[in-house]
Every structure is written in C-alpha cells, then in structure tokens.
Motif scaffolding. Sequence first.
Motif, PDB file in Angstrom:
ATOM      1  N   LEU A  53       0.851  -1.186   0.000  1.00 14.54           N
ATOM      2  CA  LEU A  53       0.000   0.000   0.000  1.00 14.54           C
ATOM      3  C   LEU A  53       0.889   1.239   0.000  1.00 14.54           C
ATOM      4  N   VAL A  54       0.591   2.170  -0.893  1.00 18.28           N
ATOM      5  CA  VAL A  54       1.351   3.417  -1.003  1.00 18.28           C
ATOM      6  C   VAL A  54       0.452   4.579  -0.593  1.00 18.28           C
ATOM      7  N   SER A  55       0.955   5.423   0.288  1.00 18.41           N
ATOM      8  CA  SER A  55       0.211   6.603   0.740  1.00 18.41           C
ATOM      9  C   SER A  55       0.713   7.831  -0.008  1.00 18.41           C
ATOM     10  N   VAL A  56      -0.185   8.463  -0.765  1.00 21.77           N
ATOM     11  CA  VAL A  56       0.165   9.710  -1.439  1.00 21.77           C
ATOM     12  C   VAL A  56      -0.138  10.845  -0.474  1.00 21.77           C
ATOM     13  N   ARG A  57       0.907  11.541  -0.072  1.00 20.98           N
ATOM     14  CA  ARG A  57       0.793  12.582   0.948  1.00 20.98           C
ATOM     15  C   ARG A  57       0.726  13.956   0.290  1.00 20.98           C
ATOM     16  N   ILE A  58      -0.370  14.696   0.542  1.00 21.13           N
ATOM     17  CA  ILE A  58      -0.542  16.012  -0.063  1.00 21.13           C
ATOM     18  C   ILE A  58      -0.844  17.049   1.024  1.00 21.13           C
ATOM     19  N   VAL A 105      -5.760  18.640 -10.979  1.00 26.13           N
ATOM     20  CA  VAL A 105      -4.387  18.341 -11.387  1.00 26.13           C
ATOM     21  C   VAL A 105      -3.785  17.238 -10.511  1.00 26.13           C
ATOM     22  N   ALA A 106      -3.589  17.542  -9.224  1.00 23.55           N
ATOM     23  CA  ALA A 106      -2.901  16.597  -8.339  1.00 23.55           C
ATOM     24  C   ALA A 106      -3.685  15.297  -8.157  1.00 23.55           C
ATOM     25  N   LEU A 107      -4.908  15.397  -7.662  1.00 17.07           N
ATOM     26  CA  LEU A 107      -5.685  14.184  -7.409  1.00 17.07           C
ATOM     27  C   LEU A 107      -5.988  13.428  -8.699  1.00 17.07           C
ATOM     28  N   ALA A 108      -6.264  14.159  -9.757  1.00 15.67           N
ATOM     29  CA  ALA A 108      -6.554  13.501 -11.035  1.00 15.67           C
ATOM     30  C   ALA A 108      -5.377  12.649 -11.487  1.00 15.67           C
ATOM     31  N   SER A 109      -4.151  13.136 -11.263  1.00 13.05           N
ATOM     32  CA  SER A 109      -2.973  12.380 -11.690  1.00 13.05           C
ATOM     33  C   SER A 109      -2.773  11.128 -10.844  1.00 13.05           C
ATOM     34  N   VAL A 110      -3.157  11.181  -9.570  1.00 11.72           N
ATOM     35  CA  VAL A 110      -3.033  10.000  -8.713  1.00 11.72           C
ATOM     36  C   VAL A 110      -4.089   8.965  -9.085  1.00 11.72           C
ATOM     37  N   LEU A 111      -5.309   9.419  -9.331  1.00  8.21           N
ATOM     38  CA  LEU A 111      -6.391   8.503  -9.678  1.00  8.21           C
ATOM     39  C   LEU A 111      -6.155   7.836 -11.034  1.00  8.21           C
ATOM     40  N   ALA A 112      -5.253   8.378 -11.830  1.00 12.97           N
ATOM     41  CA  ALA A 112      -4.951   7.809 -13.146  1.00 12.97           C
ATOM     42  C   ALA A 112      -3.729   6.889 -13.109  1.00 12.97           C
ATOM     43  N   GLN A 113      -3.241   6.534 -11.936  1.00 17.17           N
ATOM     44  CA  GLN A 113      -2.041   5.710 -11.827  1.00 17.17           C
ATOM     45  C   GLN A 113      -2.254   4.291 -12.349  1.00 17.17           C
ATOM     46  N   THR A 114      -1.192   3.730 -12.935  1.00 13.54           N
ATOM     47  CA  THR A 114      -1.230   2.333 -13.350  1.00 13.54           C
ATOM     48  C   THR A 114      -1.156   1.409 -12.144  1.00 13.54           C
ATOM     49  N   TYR A 115      -0.619   1.896 -11.052  1.00 12.25           N
ATOM     50  CA  TYR A 115      -0.552   1.154  -9.789  1.00 12.25           C
ATOM     51  C   TYR A 115      -1.823   1.465  -9.014  1.00 12.25           C
ATOM     52  N   ASP A 146       0.665  20.064  -8.545  1.00  9.31           N
ATOM     53  CA  ASP A 146       1.549  19.338  -9.438  1.00  9.31           C
ATOM     54  C   ASP A 146       0.979  17.958  -9.753  1.00  9.31           C
ATOM     55  N   GLU A 147       1.685  17.169 -10.569  1.00  6.30           N
ATOM     56  CA  GLU A 147       1.083  15.920 -11.023  1.00  6.30           C
ATOM     57  C   GLU A 147       2.112  14.829 -11.257  1.00  6.30           C
ATOM     58  N   PHE A 148       1.677  13.596 -10.981  1.00  6.25           N
ATOM     59  CA  PHE A 148       2.474  12.417 -11.263  1.00  6.25           C
ATOM     60  C   PHE A 148       2.307  12.002 -12.725  1.00  6.25           C
ATOM     61  N   THR A 149       3.332  11.369 -13.273  1.00  3.45           N
ATOM     62  CA  THR A 149       3.132  10.653 -14.521  1.00  3.45           C
ATOM     63  C   THR A 149       2.303   9.407 -14.185  1.00  3.45           C
ATOM     64  N   PRO A 150       1.589   8.826 -15.153  1.00  2.00           N
ATOM     65  CA  PRO A 150       0.730   7.672 -14.849  1.00  2.00           C
ATOM     66  C   PRO A 150       1.455   6.490 -14.209  1.00  2.00           C
ATOM     67  N   ASP A 151       2.764   6.331 -14.503  1.00  6.59           N
ATOM     68  CA  ASP A 151       3.506   5.189 -13.953  1.00  6.59           C
ATOM     69  C   ASP A 151       4.374   5.565 -12.753  1.00  6.59           C
ATOM     70  N   HIS A 152       4.125   6.721 -12.180  1.00  3.16           N
ATOM     71  CA  HIS A 152       4.952   7.232 -11.070  1.00  3.16           C
ATOM     72  C   HIS A 152       5.098   6.203  -9.949  1.00  3.16           C
ATOM     73  N   ILE A 153       3.985   5.787  -9.373  1.00  6.42           N
ATOM     74  CA  ILE A 153       4.048   4.879  -8.221  1.00  6.42           C
ATOM     75  C   ILE A 153       4.591   3.521  -8.638  1.00  6.42           C
ATOM     76  N   GLU A 154       4.082   2.984  -9.736  1.00  2.40           N
ATOM     77  CA  GLU A 154       4.532   1.662 -10.191  1.00  2.40           C
ATOM     78  C   GLU A 154       6.042   1.641 -10.404  1.00  2.40           C
ATOM     79  N   LYS A 155       6.567   2.658 -11.062  1.00  3.76           N
ATOM     80  CA  LYS A 155       7.997   2.697 -11.380  1.00  3.76           C
ATOM     81  C   LYS A 155       8.850   2.835 -10.125  1.00  3.76           C
TER      82      LYS A 155
END
Length: 325
Positions: free
Chosen positions: A104-109, A121-131, A205-214
């Motif tokens: 489990l990964v916690s995204v801290r904002i 921007v921020a939440l949308a990028s997390v909800l779009a994660q491949t992980y 700010d925003e993560f790339t879609p594979d941020h957490i997975e990578k």
Amino acid sequence: MSRRIGKIRDAIVNQLVGVNVRTTTAAFHEYLEYEELHRGEWRAPLEHMKAATHEEFEYLRRRMVAQTEVLRRQLDDLERLRSELAQIRRTPQYAMVFQDPEPLVSVRIASYSKTEELIDVALASVLAQTYERFEIVVVNDGPNERTRRAIAALGDSRISFHELEQRGSYPEDSRSRWMVAGTPAANRAARLSTGSWIAPLDDDDEFTPDHIEKLVSLARSQHAELAYGALVQKNLVTGDEVRIWSEPPMISQFSFQGALYLRQLADVFEYSIDAWLLDEPGDWNLIRRMTQAGVSMAATSDVVATMNMIPYTHKDLPLEPTDQT
C-alpha cells in the motif's frame, strides 16, 4: 574607531544568526544606516563605518559561517537520526516491506487554498495511476470548507481529508516563509499515512501515470529506502520546461514529489519548521538530512512527475505551500 566597529560587528552577527543568515555586506551597510538614523546609539559618521577594512568583513563572514554551522548541527541532530534509522532496520516490519510485491502506497498532499488545482491536477494524476493499491492523505494547512466539500463530492473512499485547526506559524519574511510553508500539514499527512511507502505530492503538481509503479519497483529491486526520478518543471506562463534531476540529490535538482520513501522513515525524518534559519527550502533540508544520516537511495533518470510553476520575484513570493527546489 576599531573597537567601536568591533562592537557593532558582533551585535550584527548575533542578530543575523538569530534572524536571517542570508544577509550580505549590503545588508550590513543598510543596518548601519538604520542604526544611525533611528537609534542614535553611536555617532561616528556613516562614511567611516563604510570604510571598514576587508579584514573586518572577512571576520564577519567567518563568524556567520561558524555560527550557522553550529546551528545546523543542533537542528540536524544527525547522531540521533542515525541511531533511530539503525533501529528501524532491525524491525520485522522493515524486512517485510521489501517482500511485499504490491504494498500500500500513501500519497501525501499538503494543501492550503488551491482547491481547483488539487482536484483537477494533483488528485486527477493519482487517480490515473497504473498502480492501483494506494491511499491519498490530504491535510489542509488550516480550515478550508471549500476543499473539504470538493473532496467529499468525489466520493472516493481512497481519499481522506484532514484540516489543521489553524494555519501554521511561519516567518514574516516572504522568502523565509516560502521555504517552510506547509510544513505542519506535510508532517501531519505523513503521520496519518497507513501505507508501507509514502509518495509526496504538491497540491498543484502531477504524477506521470507510472509514477508509483515505477518507483515501487525501483525501491524493491534495489532494496532502497528512498527511490526517486526526474521531474519536468513547467513554466505555466511561458510554457518553457526544465528537467530537474541529479544523482545523488543536489539542491535545486531534487524534489520529494519525484520520490517515494519508506513510511517508517516518517517517524524519524520530518520537515523542519526551522529550515529557513539555514537558508534551506524544506525539501532540500529534509533530503540533506536523510542523505547524511545514511538513508539508502535509488534513482532513475526517467521523468516521474511534472512541477507546475508560476514565475515570481522574491518580493512577491507565494503565501502557501509550493514547490521548494
């Protein structure tokens, strides 16, 4: 004259160390002018003060450097950090983290007033994660009814929203405030995180879609306590983009929103509300202490996040949590 200058010099050094260690020779002259015009504690002509020798200024510089280093050692407390890091490594939980194939990964904002950017921007990028196995912990730097309602409207159980009772107490100087703005909210969010890993993100700010997975894969494959990648710093006014990355982390070339680190580290390493005293932005102060304490790190030059920036001058700095490169 020499004795009088020496007394003034020592008074200035003592004041600077407690207030603003960035002050330069120009500020030294400004201070002298203020003293003559407003306090009248000395009567020597200003031009004589400005004729102080190179040796006097060099002595002042050495004193400032030395006293700043004393302050740094006190604030860093590296021996304690190293001892507590060693204790973490001996716990059963530490070994188990690296054995879990899908932790489990916690995204801290930490947020303040950027409701639209946070949601779009921020939440949308997390909800779009491949992980998919993540939680999002948002802590607002003081009450914010608008953001609370906006997050509730999303209806996503993976997102929790918390508020500090009041906004953090920060330095009055705008640049110093920028360096530590959002510190209490960021620390609270880290403590509330229940995942094995923490992935920090700013609210605009925003993560790339594979941020957490990578980064999870990188950390596990190299048994690293912190993994990080490159960021794109995007100027929202001009559209210009700059790549931010270095190995090992260097000031202005690292940001925690391009990183992921063990949740256990958050019990030892927190953002320092006093980082401004060392003229260090919060992100740099924290990664510097982690590095010097011996946190193991792995890096990839792949871009894992975008840092959205609006240009500003030091006279017009933002009053809320923002990027601290």
